[in-house]
Enzyme design. Structure first.
Site, PDB file in Angstrom:
ATOM      1  N   LYS A   1     -12.999   1.803  -8.312  1.00  0.00           N
ATOM      2  CA  LYS A   1     -12.277   3.064  -8.143  1.00  0.00           C
ATOM      3  C   LYS A   1     -11.382   3.281  -9.355  1.00  0.00           C
ATOM      4  O   LYS A   1     -10.758   2.342  -9.845  1.00  0.00           O
ATOM      5  CB  LYS A   1     -11.339   3.027  -6.932  1.00  0.00           C
ATOM      6  CG  LYS A   1     -11.974   2.930  -5.600  1.00  0.00           C
ATOM      7  CD  LYS A   1     -10.881   2.915  -4.524  1.00  0.00           C
ATOM      8  CE  LYS A   1     -11.450   2.637  -3.164  1.00  0.00           C
ATOM      9  NZ  LYS A   1     -10.401   2.563  -2.140  1.00  0.00           N
TER      10      LYS A   1
ATOM     11  N   HIS B   1      -7.569   0.207   1.987  1.00  0.00           N
ATOM     12  CA  HIS B   1      -8.980   0.401   2.287  1.00  0.00           C
ATOM     13  C   HIS B   1      -9.879  -0.306   1.274  1.00  0.00           C
ATOM     14  O   HIS B   1      -9.520  -0.465   0.113  1.00  0.00           O
ATOM     15  CB  HIS B   1      -9.318   1.898   2.269  1.00  0.00           C
ATOM     16  CG  HIS B   1      -8.469   2.705   3.190  1.00  0.00           C
ATOM     17  ND1 HIS B   1      -8.032   3.969   2.873  1.00  0.00           N
ATOM     18  CD2 HIS B   1      -7.960   2.429   4.417  1.00  0.00           C
ATOM     19  CE1 HIS B   1      -7.303   4.447   3.874  1.00  0.00           C
ATOM     20  NE2 HIS B   1      -7.237   3.525   4.817  1.00  0.00           N
TER      21      HIS B   1
END
Length: 184
Positions: free
Chosen positions: A75, A65
């Site tokens: 992230k 993703h």
């Protein structure tokens, strides 16, 4: 005392973060996030969102993703329980490592995290039952900006360590890349 050992990987901007544990007979203490220290590693924005996943079945794959700009995100991915094979794929169109991938085993025991910068797709395979992850994101999720790569795409040739036990219909439905894929 630095609470993290930060190691560069072969993909520019992708970092392996090793949390340092202070242990005694009671157990341990480790710093999970420090804005000041991790800004030097590339996580320079505030944490905008935190997500948790539990993957029940060993061999299951989640991902790959990403979010398109302007909602692209950094992230910090950590494993709280069990073990995963965590993968980041460079999809930055002007990167010298475009479409190359890097993986690390993350587990509750090894205290490692992967700092994944903007312009990377991310996914993982559970190497144990009940693998639990915590994600810190620099940008909130925006459904209209979501993107994904097929984890079985032969153009990526990711060396997943186990046969796929489960993959979501959404992840399996991502078309395989073609030579004209321009990245983000």
């Amino acid at each position: 005392m630095a609470r993290f050992v930060i190691e560069a990987t072969a993909l520019d901007g992708l970092k392996l973060i090793q949390r340092q544990k202070l242990e005694d007979s009671r157990g341990f203490f480790s710093r999970f996030f420090c804005a000041e220290e991790l800004a030097h590693a590339g996580f320079a924005q505030p944490v905008a969102q935190m997500n948790q996943t539990l993957t029940r079945r060993r061999g299951s794959v989640r991902g790959l993703h990403f979010q398109y700009p302007p909602h692209a995100e950094d992230k910090l991915v950590s494993c709280l329980r069990g073990e995963v094979f965590d993968v980041a794929v460079d999809i930055r169109k002007d990167s010298p490592t475009f479409l190359r991938w890097h993986a690390e085993k993350l587990s509750a025991e090894n205290g490692r995290s992967l700092l994944i910068p903007k312009g990377f797709a991310h996914g993982f395979q559970a190497l144990s039952d009940d693998a639990e992850l915590l994600y810190l994101h620099s940008t909130p999720y925006v459904q209209s900006s979501e993107g994904g790569l097929n984890p079985a795409d032969p153009m990526l040739a990711i060396a997943w360590p186990l046969p796929f036990a489960e993959v979501s219909q959404r992840d399996a439905a991502h078309a395989h890349l073609t030579p004209d894929f321009g990245g983000i």
